[in-house]
Write a protein that holds these residues in place. Structure first.
Motif, PDB file in Angstrom:
ATOM      1  N   LEU A 240       0.848  -1.200   0.000  1.00  0.00           N
ATOM      2  CA  LEU A 240       0.000   0.000   0.000  1.00  0.00           C
ATOM      3  C   LEU A 240       0.880   1.244   0.000  1.00  0.00           C
ATOM      4  N   PRO A 241       0.506   2.265  -0.759  1.00  0.00           N
ATOM      5  CA  PRO A 241       1.297   3.499  -0.746  1.00  0.00           C
ATOM      6  C   PRO A 241       1.157   4.273   0.564  1.00  0.00           C
ATOM      7  N   SER A 242       0.010   4.127   1.216  1.00  0.00           N
ATOM      8  CA  SER A 242      -0.212   4.837   2.484  1.00  0.00           C
ATOM      9  C   SER A 242      -1.017   3.947   3.421  1.00  0.00           C
ATOM     10  N   TRP A 243      -0.667   3.986   4.708  1.00  0.00           N
ATOM     11  CA  TRP A 243      -1.388   3.196   5.718  1.00  0.00           C
ATOM     12  C   TRP A 243      -2.233   4.095   6.613  1.00  0.00           C
ATOM     13  N   LYS A 244      -2.390   5.328   6.210  1.00  0.00           N
ATOM     14  CA  LYS A 244      -3.169   6.283   7.007  1.00  0.00           C
ATOM     15  C   LYS A 244      -4.592   5.762   7.189  1.00  0.00           C
ATOM     16  N   GLY A 245      -5.089   5.813   8.417  1.00  0.00           N
ATOM     17  CA  GLY A 245      -6.448   5.383   8.701  1.00  0.00           C
ATOM     18  C   GLY A 245      -6.590   3.898   8.974  1.00  0.00           C
ATOM     19  N   LYS A 246      -5.503   3.134   8.828  1.00  0.00           N
ATOM     20  CA  LYS A 246      -5.564   1.681   9.062  1.00  0.00           C
ATOM     21  C   LYS A 246      -5.109   1.357  10.479  1.00  0.00           C
ATOM     22  N   THR A 247      -5.690   0.310  11.028  1.00  0.00           N
ATOM     23  CA  THR A 247      -5.181  -0.278  12.265  1.00  0.00           C
ATOM     24  C   THR A 247      -4.495  -1.587  11.898  1.00  0.00           C
ATOM     25  N   VAL A 248      -3.261  -1.747  12.339  1.00  0.00           N
ATOM     26  CA  VAL A 248      -2.500  -2.963  12.081  1.00  0.00           C
ATOM     27  C   VAL A 248      -2.291  -3.679  13.411  1.00  0.00           C
ATOM     28  N   ILE A 249      -2.751  -4.926  13.482  1.00  0.00           N
ATOM     29  CA  ILE A 249      -2.548  -5.742  14.680  1.00  0.00           C
ATOM     30  C   ILE A 249      -1.367  -6.672  14.404  1.00  0.00           C
ATOM     31  N   ASP A 250      -0.329  -6.537  15.203  1.00  0.00           N
ATOM     32  CA  ASP A 250       0.883  -7.336  15.036  1.00  0.00           C
ATOM     33  C   ASP A 250       0.751  -8.612  15.865  1.00  0.00           C
ATOM     34  N   ALA A 251       0.453  -9.721  15.185  1.00  0.00           N
ATOM     35  CA  ALA A 251       0.340 -11.021  15.858  1.00  0.00           C
ATOM     36  C   ALA A 251       1.598 -11.858  15.648  1.00  0.00           C
ATOM     37  N   MET A 252       2.690 -11.199  15.233  1.00  0.00           N
ATOM     38  CA  MET A 252       3.938 -11.909  14.931  1.00  0.00           C
ATOM     39  C   MET A 252       4.852 -11.943  16.157  1.00  0.00           C
ATOM     40  N   ASN A 253       5.803 -12.872  16.111  1.00  0.00           N
ATOM     41  CA  ASN A 253       6.884 -12.906  17.093  1.00  0.00           C
ATOM     42  C   ASN A 253       8.209 -12.952  16.352  1.00  0.00           C
ATOM     43  N   ALA A 254       9.153 -12.134  16.781  1.00  0.00           N
ATOM     44  CA  ALA A 254      10.490 -12.127  16.195  1.00  0.00           C
ATOM     45  C   ALA A 254      11.393 -12.948  17.113  1.00  0.00           C
ATOM     46  N   PHE A 255      11.602 -14.189  16.751  1.00  0.00           N
ATOM     47  CA  PHE A 255      12.387 -15.062  17.630  1.00  0.00           C
ATOM     48  C   PHE A 255      13.152 -16.063  16.790  1.00  0.00           C
ATOM     49  N   PRO A 256      14.488 -16.170  16.916  1.00  0.00           N
ATOM     50  CA  PRO A 256      15.295 -15.313  17.787  1.00  0.00           C
ATOM     51  C   PRO A 256      15.292 -13.871  17.282  1.00  0.00           C
TER      52      PRO A 256
END
Length: 199
Positions: A78-94
């Protein structure tokens, strides 16, 4: 409010089951074409619809359930994320070196300028997340954190609609650190399967 899950592995499918259980429509997308996802999406429920990534990103709220390293590819769609809600369900491991000490969600937020980012639905394993969150009158807890209180409130509402009991931990680098991987150490609330008696 419209919803999309990006990533249709074990976590993405578990979340899709939660939406289907409550008859809440959700779009799903991944690296694979929608035709490849459609049979599994239909098997989960009629309200789970596979679409191309760009179409899925028209949703108001997007749940990221991709492997951590792939979030930037999603962000570029997307060129712009304005107005969006992003839910981060990721884990950075390690924990990748590139985080440079930031909580992984704060790092992710930089890739989605204009979006409101909330960490959530990341601390439970896929099988637990897929199970009915209401047991003997109790509601399974999901932990949420975010630097924007205005963004956290609608995600709390979504969690309640899905049958979970949301517990907000505050900012990403404060209470949110309890549900982040740090180095090779999991945050102390990751994998804690807790219940609240009432919503």
């Amino acid at each position: 409010m419209s919803y999309a899950i990006v990533g249709f592995g074990r976590i993405g499918q578990a979340l899709a089951r939660a939406f289907a259980r409550k008859n809440i429509a959700v779009t799903v997308a991944s690296r694979r074409p929608p035709e490849a996802l459609a049979p599994q999406a239909r098997a989960i429920g009629p309200g789970v619809v596979a679409k191309p990534l760009r179409d899925a990103l028209e949703a108001d709220t997007i749940i990221l359930a991709v492997p951590f390293g792939e979030h930037r590819e999603v962000a570029k769609a997307l060129p712009s994320w304005k107005g969006k809600t992003v839910i981060d369900a990721m884990n950075a491991f390690p924990e990748p070196d590139e985080l440079d000490g930031l909580p992984s969600s704060a790092f992710v937020a930089k890739a989605f300028p204009g979006a409101k980012l909330v960490k959530g639905f990341n601390h439970l394993g896929a099988a637990t997340l897929a199970a009915d969150p209401i047991i003997e009158g109790g509601h399974r807890v999901v932990f949420l954190s975010g630097d924007d209180e205005d963004a956290t409130a609608p995600v709390e509402d979504l969690a309640k609609q899905l049958g979970f009991a949301p517990v907000t931990l505050g900012k990403l680098n404060e209470g949110g650190a309890l549900v982040h991987a740090r180095g090779r150490i999991w945050g102390p609330l990751i994998f804690q399967d807790l219940f609240k008696k009432e919503q």
